[in-house]
Design a protein around this motif. Structure first.
Motif, mmCIF file in Angstrom:
data_model
loop_
_atom_site.group_PDB
_atom_site.id
_atom_site.type_symbol
_atom_site.label_atom_id
_atom_site.label_comp_id
_atom_site.label_asym_id
_atom_site.label_seq_id
_atom_site.Cartn_x
_atom_site.Cartn_y
_atom_site.Cartn_z
ATOM 1 N N ALA A 1 -0.132 -23.641 -4.802
ATOM 2 C CA ALA A 1 -0.495 -23.636 -3.377
ATOM 3 C C ALA A 1 -1.592 -22.609 -3.102
ATOM 4 O O ALA A 1 -2.502 -22.861 -2.303
ATOM 5 C CB ALA A 1 0.739 -23.336 -2.531
ATOM 6 N N ALA A 2 -1.511 -21.447 -3.770
ATOM 7 C CA ALA A 2 -2.541 -20.430 -3.584
ATOM 8 C C ALA A 2 -3.886 -20.921 -4.103
ATOM 9 O O ALA A 2 -4.925 -20.694 -3.472
ATOM 10 C CB ALA A 2 -2.130 -19.143 -4.298
ATOM 11 N N ARG A 3 -3.844 -21.619 -5.237
ATOM 12 C CA ARG A 3 -5.089 -22.154 -5.793
ATOM 13 C C ARG A 3 -5.720 -23.183 -4.855
ATOM 14 O O ARG A 3 -6.931 -23.248 -4.706
ATOM 15 C CB ARG A 3 -4.814 -22.773 -7.160
ATOM 16 N N ARG B 1 -5.355 -23.123 -1.682
ATOM 17 C CA ARG B 1 -5.523 -22.455 -0.387
ATOM 18 C C ARG B 1 -4.750 -23.174 0.717
ATOM 19 O O ARG B 1 -5.207 -23.318 1.846
ATOM 20 C CB ARG B 1 -7.002 -22.338 -0.028
ATOM 21 N N ASP B 2 -3.547 -23.581 0.354
ATOM 22 C CA ASP B 2 -2.662 -24.285 1.275
ATOM 23 C C ASP B 2 -1.580 -23.307 1.732
ATOM 24 O O ASP B 2 -0.537 -23.158 1.088
ATOM 25 C CB ASP B 2 -2.042 -25.497 0.564
ATOM 26 N N SER B 3 -1.835 -22.634 2.839
ATOM 27 C CA SER B 3 -0.911 -21.592 3.301
ATOM 28 C C SER B 3 0.467 -22.144 3.641
ATOM 29 O O SER B 3 1.493 -21.505 3.355
ATOM 30 C CB SER B 3 -1.489 -20.876 4.520
ATOM 31 N N ALA B 4 0.512 -23.318 4.242
ATOM 32 C CA ALA B 4 1.810 -23.899 4.609
ATOM 33 C C ALA B 4 2.632 -24.187 3.360
ATOM 34 O O ALA B 4 3.843 -23.910 3.314
ATOM 35 C CB ALA B 4 1.600 -25.174 5.418
ATOM 36 N N ALA B 5 1.996 -24.747 2.329
ATOM 37 C CA ALA B 5 2.712 -25.039 1.090
ATOM 38 C C ALA B 5 3.137 -23.752 0.400
ATOM 39 O O ALA B 5 4.223 -23.684 -0.198
ATOM 40 C CB ALA B 5 1.836 -25.879 0.164
ATOM 41 N N LEU B 6 2.296 -22.726 0.473
ATOM 42 C CA LEU B 6 2.646 -21.442 -0.136
ATOM 43 C C LEU B 6 3.886 -20.856 0.525
ATOM 44 O O LEU B 6 4.825 -20.423 -0.157
ATOM 45 C CB LEU B 6 1.454 -20.491 -0.018
ATOM 46 N N ILE B 7 3.910 -20.848 1.849
ATOM 47 C CA ILE B 7 5.075 -20.315 2.563
ATOM 48 C C ILE B 7 6.325 -21.124 2.232
ATOM 49 O O ILE B 7 7.402 -20.558 1.997
ATOM 50 C CB ILE B 7 4.795 -20.310 4.077
ATOM 51 N N ALA C 1 6.977 -22.692 -0.472
ATOM 52 C CA ALA C 1 7.392 -22.495 -1.863
ATOM 53 C C ALA C 1 8.140 -21.188 -2.074
ATOM 54 O O ALA C 1 8.817 -21.014 -3.095
ATOM 55 C CB ALA C 1 6.172 -22.555 -2.774
ATOM 56 N N VAL C 2 8.024 -20.260 -1.139
ATOM 57 C CA VAL C 2 8.767 -18.998 -1.229
ATOM 58 C C VAL C 2 10.188 -19.243 -0.727
ATOM 59 O O VAL C 2 10.398 -19.631 0.422
ATOM 60 C CB VAL C 2 8.082 -17.899 -0.397
ATOM 61 N N THR C 3 11.160 -19.036 -1.584
ATOM 62 C CA THR C 3 12.537 -19.384 -1.255
ATOM 63 C C THR C 3 13.204 -18.316 -0.389
ATOM 64 O O THR C 3 12.758 -17.162 -0.333
ATOM 65 C CB THR C 3 13.360 -19.560 -2.535
ATOM 66 N N ASP C 4 14.304 -18.703 0.246
ATOM 67 C CA ASP C 4 15.091 -17.747 1.025
ATOM 68 C C ASP C 4 15.587 -16.610 0.143
ATOM 69 O O ASP C 4 15.646 -15.449 0.582
ATOM 70 C CB ASP C 4 16.275 -18.458 1.679
ATOM 71 N N ASP C 5 15.949 -16.937 -1.090
ATOM 72 C CA ASP C 5 16.438 -15.903 -2.014
ATOM 73 C C ASP C 5 15.354 -14.863 -2.280
ATOM 74 O O ASP C 5 15.639 -13.653 -2.313
ATOM 75 C CB ASP C 5 16.891 -16.558 -3.321
ATOM 76 N N MET C 6 14.116 -15.300 -2.452
ATOM 77 C CA MET C 6 13.013 -14.351 -2.656
ATOM 78 C C MET C 6 12.857 -13.439 -1.443
ATOM 79 O O MET C 6 12.736 -12.217 -1.581
ATOM 80 C CB MET C 6 11.706 -15.110 -2.891
ATOM 81 N N ILE C 7 12.840 -14.039 -0.258
ATOM 82 C CA ILE C 7 12.670 -13.250 0.967
ATOM 83 C C ILE C 7 13.770 -12.205 1.089
ATOM 84 O O ILE C 7 13.513 -11.021 1.355
ATOM 85 C CB ILE C 7 12.647 -14.163 2.207
ATOM 86 N N ASP C 8 15.007 -12.618 0.882
ATOM 87 C CA ASP C 8 16.145 -11.715 1.077
ATOM 88 C C ASP C 8 16.241 -10.652 -0.010
ATOM 89 O O ASP C 8 16.824 -9.586 0.216
ATOM 90 C CB ASP C 8 17.441 -12.520 1.128
ATOM 91 N N THR C 9 15.663 -10.916 -1.178
ATOM 92 C CA THR C 9 15.724 -9.965 -2.287
ATOM 93 C C THR C 9 14.564 -8.988 -2.263
ATOM 94 O O THR C 9 14.729 -7.805 -2.568
ATOM 95 C CB THR C 9 15.731 -10.720 -3.631
ATOM 96 N N ILE C 10 13.387 -9.469 -1.885
ATOM 97 C CA ILE C 10 12.176 -8.659 -1.964
ATOM 98 C C ILE C 10 11.888 -7.924 -0.663
ATOM 99 O O ILE C 10 11.410 -6.781 -0.675
ATOM 100 C CB ILE C 10 10.971 -9.557 -2.339
ATOM 101 N N ALA C 11 12.175 -8.555 0.472
ATOM 102 C CA ALA C 11 11.756 -8.026 1.770
ATOM 103 C C ALA C 11 12.939 -7.906 2.719
ATOM 104 O O ALA C 11 14.080 -8.219 2.375
ATOM 105 C CB ALA C 11 10.688 -8.946 2.375
#
Length: 349
Positions: free
Chosen positions: A270-272, A274-280, A282-292
């Protein structure tokens, strides 16, 4: 017990920007934060704001998170550090990093090879120059050639040593921190599991090389905080920032540790594109809750209390990607409000 700090984010132009940074630092000092941090990039210095903060505060420690080690000569690093430490009354933490090899080459005009070896040599020379009052410094190494013979008396620094924390994510830089540095400046992508696993292992390996206790190395984390009454917006803000970092291969080991490699690949695609919606997405709830931390303001003190052990110090920041100055300032206000509540409760118990 984990201590907390915040980034001294300023808004406005001219003197106003430095005044708002100092105002934030004074509030952080008042509520019991142990440090306030400044950053630098291609358009901003870390050390100039540190001077403003040193003059405008009394007790809080002032650190660079981070300043570019390759951006100044060892001599100028030592000279600036001496002045800043004197101005602050001995409250400076020198947090330095090299950036990526591409940044080293394109921004600073130095080869991007062997960044950990370059950092190790820089620390060796800096420590020698800090003792310049004891006599001449002569060093001929792979990256630095320094020959300084003072022609007049050099004042003794106000502290016999200055704390130097270095930034690192992967093996060799982590070992360098364990061997030579006083602390490790973690990355916003650091998780508690990564700190307790690969980070702890490599710091112990480095510490063994110099015969010291790994516990002597302070572990600092950086926790991205997206705080908004619209919690879905907050989660998107956190996801966008995570996605910007996750696209880099620097963090492959961290994603593999958590079993997120497949998701990381989708983020990278998604980053390649430049699709911001797809990038967001692709980030899972588990990543958000673990990292931030992504939550409503009322939930933030509890979120701070729930951060897993592993960090000696945490620098709480707004997501560094995708926000306006107004949005960043609003989040910083919520960070300070939540810290006031959390730290008051910690003291009371």
């Amino acid at each position: 017990m984990t201590t907390f700090g915040v980034n001294a984010f300023g808004v406005g132009r001219g003197p106003q920007r430095f005044a708002t940074m100092t105002e934030l630092a004074r509030e952080a000092e008042d509520i019991g934060c142990t440090a306030v941090w400044t950053s630098e990039l291609y358009s901003r210095s870390a050390t100039v704001p540190m001077a403003a903060l040193a003059a405008g505060t009394s007790t809080i420690r002032i650190g660079s998170n981070i300043a570019y080690g390759v951006g100044r000569s060892p001599l100028m690093w030592a000279a600036e550090a001496r002045d800043l430490d004197e101005l602050s009354g001995g409250r400076i933490i020198l947090g330095i990093g090299n950036g990526t090899p591409k940044m080293m080459e394109a921004w600073h005009g130095v080869p991007g090879e062997a960044p950990a070896a370059r950092m190790a040599e820089l620390l060796t020379v800096l420590k020698a120059l800090w003792r310049l009052h004891e006599g001449p410094v002569h060093h001929d190494g792979r990256f630095y050639h320094v020959h300084v013979s003072p022609t007049s008396d050099v004042p003794e620094p106000i502290r016999p040593e200055i704390p130097i924390w270095i930034a690192g994510v992967n093996k060799l830089m982590l070992r360098t921190a364990g061997e030579l540095a006083d602390g490790l400046v973690g990355h916003p992508m650091y998780t508690a599991e990564y700190v307790r696993g690969p980070v702890a292992d490599e710091i112990a390996t480095g510490a063994a090389l110099s015969g010291r206790d790994p516990a002597d190395v302070t572990i600092m984390g950086i926790r991205m905080c997206a705080i908004n009454d619209d919690v879905e917006l907050a989660r998107r803000q956190a996801a966008y920032a995570i996605g910007q970092y996750a696209a880099s291969r620097v963090y492959d080991r961290l994603f593999a540790l958590h079993g997120w490699s497949a998701e990381q690949q989708r983020i990278r695609e998604a980053a390649r594109d430049r699709d911001s919606a797809a990038l967001i997405s692709a980030v899972t709830d588990d990543m958000i809750d673990t990292i931030a931390i992504a939550c409503r303001p009322a939930e933030f003190p509890a979120a701070l209390a729930a951060i897993p052990e592993g960090f000696d110090h945490l620098d709480l920041i707004a997501p560094p990607w995708g926000l306006s100055d107004h949005e960043t300032r609003a989040i910083n206000a919520e960070i300070l409000a939540g810290l006031r509540s959390h730290l008051a409760h910690t003291v009371s118990v």
